[in-house]
Enzyme design. Structure first.
Site, PDB file in Angstrom:
ATOM      1  N   GLY A  11      18.351 -56.814 -20.674  1.00 23.89           N
ATOM      2  CA  GLY A  11      17.025 -56.378 -21.132  1.00 23.89           C
ATOM      3  C   GLY A  11      16.424 -55.366 -20.172  1.00 23.89           C
ATOM      4  N   ALA A  22      16.084 -44.569  -6.576  1.00 25.73           N
ATOM      5  CA  ALA A  22      16.311 -44.932  -5.173  1.00 25.73           C
ATOM      6  C   ALA A  22      17.811 -45.008  -4.866  1.00 25.73           C
ATOM      7  CB  ALA A  22      15.643 -46.271  -4.868  1.00 25.73           C
ATOM      8  N   VAL A  24      20.327 -43.538  -6.472  1.00 29.23           N
ATOM      9  CA  VAL A  24      20.961 -42.206  -6.548  1.00 29.23           C
ATOM     10  C   VAL A  24      20.632 -41.404  -5.291  1.00 29.23           C
ATOM     11  CG1 VAL A  24      20.914 -39.997  -7.795  1.00 29.23           C
ATOM     12  CG2 VAL A  24      21.052 -42.151  -9.071  1.00 29.23           C
ATOM     13  N   ARG A  72      23.359 -55.126 -24.279  1.00 27.98           N
ATOM     14  CA  ARG A  72      24.008 -56.418 -24.047  1.00 27.98           C
ATOM     15  C   ARG A  72      25.354 -56.277 -24.761  1.00 27.98           C
ATOM     16  NH1 ARG A  72      19.622 -59.457 -22.173  1.00 27.98           N
ATOM     17  NH2 ARG A  72      17.654 -59.246 -23.297  1.00 27.98           N
ATOM     18  N   ASP A 103      20.913 -62.097 -14.913  1.00 22.93           N
ATOM     19  CA  ASP A 103      22.014 -63.037 -14.660  1.00 22.93           C
ATOM     20  C   ASP A 103      23.296 -62.717 -15.430  1.00 22.93           C
ATOM     21  OD1 ASP A 103      20.777 -63.688 -17.024  1.00 22.93           O
ATOM     22  OD2 ASP A 103      20.844 -65.850 -16.703  1.00 22.93           O
ATOM     23  N   GLY A 104      23.165 -62.368 -16.695  1.00 24.89           N
ATOM     24  CA  GLY A 104      24.347 -62.065 -17.505  1.00 24.89           C
ATOM     25  C   GLY A 104      25.096 -60.864 -16.942  1.00 24.89           C
ATOM     26  N   THR A 126      14.719 -57.682 -14.158  1.00 25.63           N
ATOM     27  CA  THR A 126      14.370 -58.500 -15.336  1.00 25.63           C
ATOM     28  C   THR A 126      12.910 -58.935 -15.217  1.00 25.63           C
ATOM     29  OG1 THR A 126      14.656 -60.661 -16.408  1.00 25.63           O
ATOM     30  CG2 THR A 126      15.438 -60.513 -14.161  1.00 25.63           C
ATOM     31  N   ASP A 128      11.812 -61.611 -16.285  1.00 21.83           N
ATOM     32  CA  ASP A 128      11.733 -63.079 -16.279  1.00 21.83           C
ATOM     33  C   ASP A 128      11.539 -63.706 -14.891  1.00 21.83           C
ATOM     34  OD1 ASP A 128      12.202 -62.805 -18.961  1.00 21.83           O
ATOM     35  OD2 ASP A 128      14.315 -63.382 -18.852  1.00 21.83           O
ATOM     36  N   ASP A 130      13.767 -64.897 -13.024  1.00 22.37           N
ATOM     37  CA  ASP A 130      14.520 -66.163 -13.006  1.00 22.37           C
ATOM     38  C   ASP A 130      15.766 -66.114 -12.127  1.00 22.37           C
ATOM     39  OD1 ASP A 130      15.854 -64.380 -14.613  1.00 22.37           O
ATOM     40  OD2 ASP A 130      16.250 -65.780 -16.234  1.00 22.37           O
ATOM     41  N   MET A 170       7.037 -64.190 -22.797  1.00 22.52           N
ATOM     42  CA  MET A 170       8.492 -64.219 -22.603  1.00 22.52           C
ATOM     43  C   MET A 170       8.872 -64.964 -21.329  1.00 22.52           C
ATOM     44  SD  MET A 170      10.126 -60.623 -23.763  1.00 22.52           S
ATOM     45  CE  MET A 170      10.615 -60.348 -25.469  1.00 22.52           C
ATOM     46  N   ARG A 172      12.441 -66.243 -21.332  1.00 23.41           N
ATOM     47  CA  ARG A 172      13.665 -66.947 -21.745  1.00 23.41           C
ATOM     48  C   ARG A 172      13.545 -68.432 -21.416  1.00 23.41           C
ATOM     49  NH1 ARG A 172      18.399 -64.576 -23.437  1.00 23.41           N
ATOM     50  NH2 ARG A 172      17.917 -62.589 -22.511  1.00 23.41           N
ATOM     51  N   GLY A 186      -7.079 -67.231 -16.318  1.00 16.85           N
ATOM     52  CA  GLY A 186      -7.937 -68.411 -16.404  1.00 16.85           C
ATOM     53  C   GLY A 186      -7.644 -69.222 -17.651  1.00 16.85           C
ATOM     54  N   GLU A 188      -6.728 -72.178 -20.226  1.00 10.98           N
ATOM     55  CA  GLU A 188      -7.096 -73.601 -20.246  1.00 10.98           C
ATOM     56  C   GLU A 188      -5.876 -74.481 -20.048  1.00 10.98           C
ATOM     57  OE1 GLU A 188      -8.866 -71.397 -22.020  1.00 10.98           O
ATOM     58  OE2 GLU A 188     -10.532 -71.895 -20.700  1.00 10.98           O
ATOM     59  N   ARG A 212     -17.830 -80.371 -24.227  1.00  9.34           N
ATOM     60  CA  ARG A 212     -18.657 -79.788 -23.152  1.00  9.34           C
ATOM     61  C   ARG A 212     -19.159 -78.402 -23.535  1.00  9.34           C
ATOM     62  NH1 ARG A 212     -14.176 -80.508 -19.979  1.00  9.34           N
ATOM     63  NH2 ARG A 212     -14.260 -78.263 -19.669  1.00  9.34           N
ATOM     64  N   ARG A 256       7.907 -55.954 -21.995  1.00 11.59           N
ATOM     65  CA  ARG A 256       9.015 -55.265 -21.318  1.00 11.59           C
ATOM     66  C   ARG A 256       8.718 -53.788 -21.082  1.00 11.59           C
ATOM     67  NH1 ARG A 256      13.931 -58.008 -23.606  1.00 11.59           N
ATOM     68  NH2 ARG A 256      14.807 -55.985 -24.083  1.00 11.59           N
TER      69      ARG A 256
HETATM   70  O1  F6P Z   1      15.433 -61.318 -20.233  1.00 12.03           O
HETATM   71  C1  F6P Z   1      14.358 -60.571 -20.665  1.00 12.03           C
HETATM   72  C2  F6P Z   1      13.917 -61.010 -22.028  1.00 12.03           C
HETATM   73  O2  F6P Z   1      12.834 -60.187 -22.434  1.00 12.03           O
HETATM   74  C3  F6P Z   1      13.534 -62.487 -22.160  1.00 12.03           C
HETATM   75  O3  F6P Z   1      12.255 -62.759 -21.651  1.00 12.03           O
HETATM   76  C4  F6P Z   1      13.671 -62.681 -23.646  1.00 12.03           C
HETATM   77  O4  F6P Z   1      13.912 -64.037 -23.933  1.00 12.03           O
HETATM   78  C5  F6P Z   1      14.845 -61.814 -23.992  1.00 12.03           C
HETATM   79  O5  F6P Z   1      14.953 -60.848 -22.964  1.00 12.03           O
HETATM   80  C6  F6P Z   1      14.741 -61.091 -25.314  1.00 12.03           C
HETATM   81  O6  F6P Z   1      15.930 -60.406 -25.524  1.00 12.03           O
HETATM   82  P1  F6P Z   1      16.128 -59.270 -26.608  1.00 12.03           P
HETATM   83  O7  F6P Z   1      15.375 -58.041 -26.135  1.00 12.03           O
HETATM   84  O8  F6P Z   1      17.585 -59.036 -26.645  1.00 12.03           O
HETATM   85  O9  F6P Z   1      15.530 -59.768 -27.884  1.00 12.03           O
END
Ligand code: F6P
Length: 323
Positions: A11, A22, A24, A72, A103-104, A126, A128, A130, A170, A172, A186, A188, A212, A256
């Site tokens: 992604g 940077a 290059v 991908r 990661d992939g 990414t 994410d 993650d 997003m 994942r 902020g 809830e 409240r 993104r």
């Molecule tokens: O890894 C980045 C991400 O935007 C995730 O947050 C999301 O789950 C996924 O890619 C969406 O992938 P695609 O753009 O292939 O739909």
């Protein structure tokens, strides 16, 4: 090492261009020849590879997306595809790779090394956040800011109409974007995959708030949360507490895009620089990470393990402040 290749994969994320720039320019300054590989592993397989000079990366630091494009690649999952990719790299005399991705992409790079001895260093690109071993990934800060700007706008409508907005973000399988943006907005409640989600408790909290005189609310839900996402949460709330006019907003790929934040531009510049220096220093099968003020190299196998924890302190703060 005389020739390296640079590519983006998986992604797209804001700041990838700053990282390409940077890498290059660092490589050129060290006397290397640089090749840009288009559309990630797919372009590697198809031989979509072009030489790059300093001018090719002018005026891109502020641009979202990736000038090298990304993909991908299903073909790269096959042995045949990887063999073709390695052949193409050899044809161009490319001895090392800078992979900007998640990661992939790093998993793919590890397999390419195992099967064909191609050395790759990774820069974590990414939204994410993650990847283990880096405080932040390239694009994460910008994505959080995008969510915050969007939710600020939703709050205007929420307040004007006395509405509850369930906003899906997003990430994942990870809740980093949700937690950080939720605190900044902020919210809830913030529902993330890393902690159990108790819908009954959420509804009780909304009921208490309503009693409240709190008649507009924002709930942030990470797409990977066990609730099943914003629409499921909205359904459960509507069934059990009918005072609120409930709306769902799924922010989706808007997170993104856009111009990278200053933070992401600097991080990407540091990481692109470090990636090339690392390759020249004999490092590979590793991701550049930023831990505090230190730039570190984290083995791919550790980086992609999916065991990066949410900041417990921030979870506590979110719980305390969102009454
Ligand atoms: O890894 C980045 C991400 O935007 C995730 O947050 C999301 O789950 C996924 O890619 C969406 O992938 P695609 O753009 O292939 O739909």
């Amino acid at each position: 090492m005389k020739r390296i290749g640079v590519f983006t994969s998986g992604g797209d994320a804001p700041g990838m261009n700053a990282c390409i720039r940077a890498a290059v320019r660092t490589a050129l300054s060290r006397g290397l020849e640089v090749f840009g590989i288009y559309r990630g592993y797919q372009g590697m397989i198809e031989g979509d590879i072009v030489p790059m000079n300093s001018g090719d990366v002018s005026n891109i630091i502020q641009r979202g997306g990736t000038i090298l494009k990304t993909a991908r690649s299903d073909d790269f999952r096959t042995e045949q595809g990887r063999r073709k990719a390695a052949e193409n790299l050899r044809k161009y005399g490319i001895e090392g790779l800078v992979c900007i991705g998640g990661d992939g992409s790093f998993k793919g790079a590890s397999i390419l090394y195992e099967e064909h001895g191609i050395k790759t260093i990774g820069a974590p690109g990414t939204i994410d956040n993650d990847l283990y071993g880096t405080d932040s990934t390239i694009g994460y800060d910008t994505a959080v800011n995008t969510v915050v700007q969007a939710v600020d706008k939703l709050r205007d409508t929420a307040a004007s109409h006395n509405r509850l907005f369930i906003v899906e973000v997003m990430g994942r399988d990870a809740g980093f974007i949700a937690l950080r943006s939720g605190i900044a907005c902020g919210a809830e409640a913030i529902l993330v995959p890393e902690t159990p989600t108790y819908i009954d408790a959420l509804i009780q909290k909304l009921r208490d708030g309503w009693n409240r005189q709190k008649h507009s609310s924002i709930v942030i839900v990470a797409e990977g949360d066990e609730s099943g996402g914003a629409y499921e949460v909205a359904k459960a709330v509507k069934q059990n507490f009918d005072r609120y006019d409930v709306r769902v907003t799924v922010l989706g790929h808007i997170q993104r895009g856009g111009s990278p934040s200053a933070y992401d531009r600097v991080l990407a510049s540091e990481m692109g620089y470090a990636a090339v220096e690392g390759l020249l220093d004999g490092k590979f099968n590793a991701m550049v990470g930023r831990q505090g003020r230190e730039i570190v190299f984290v083995p791919f196998e550790k980086a992609i393990k999916h065991n990066k924890e949410l900041n417990k302190h921030l979870l506590q703060i979110a719980a305390t402040l969102s009454i």
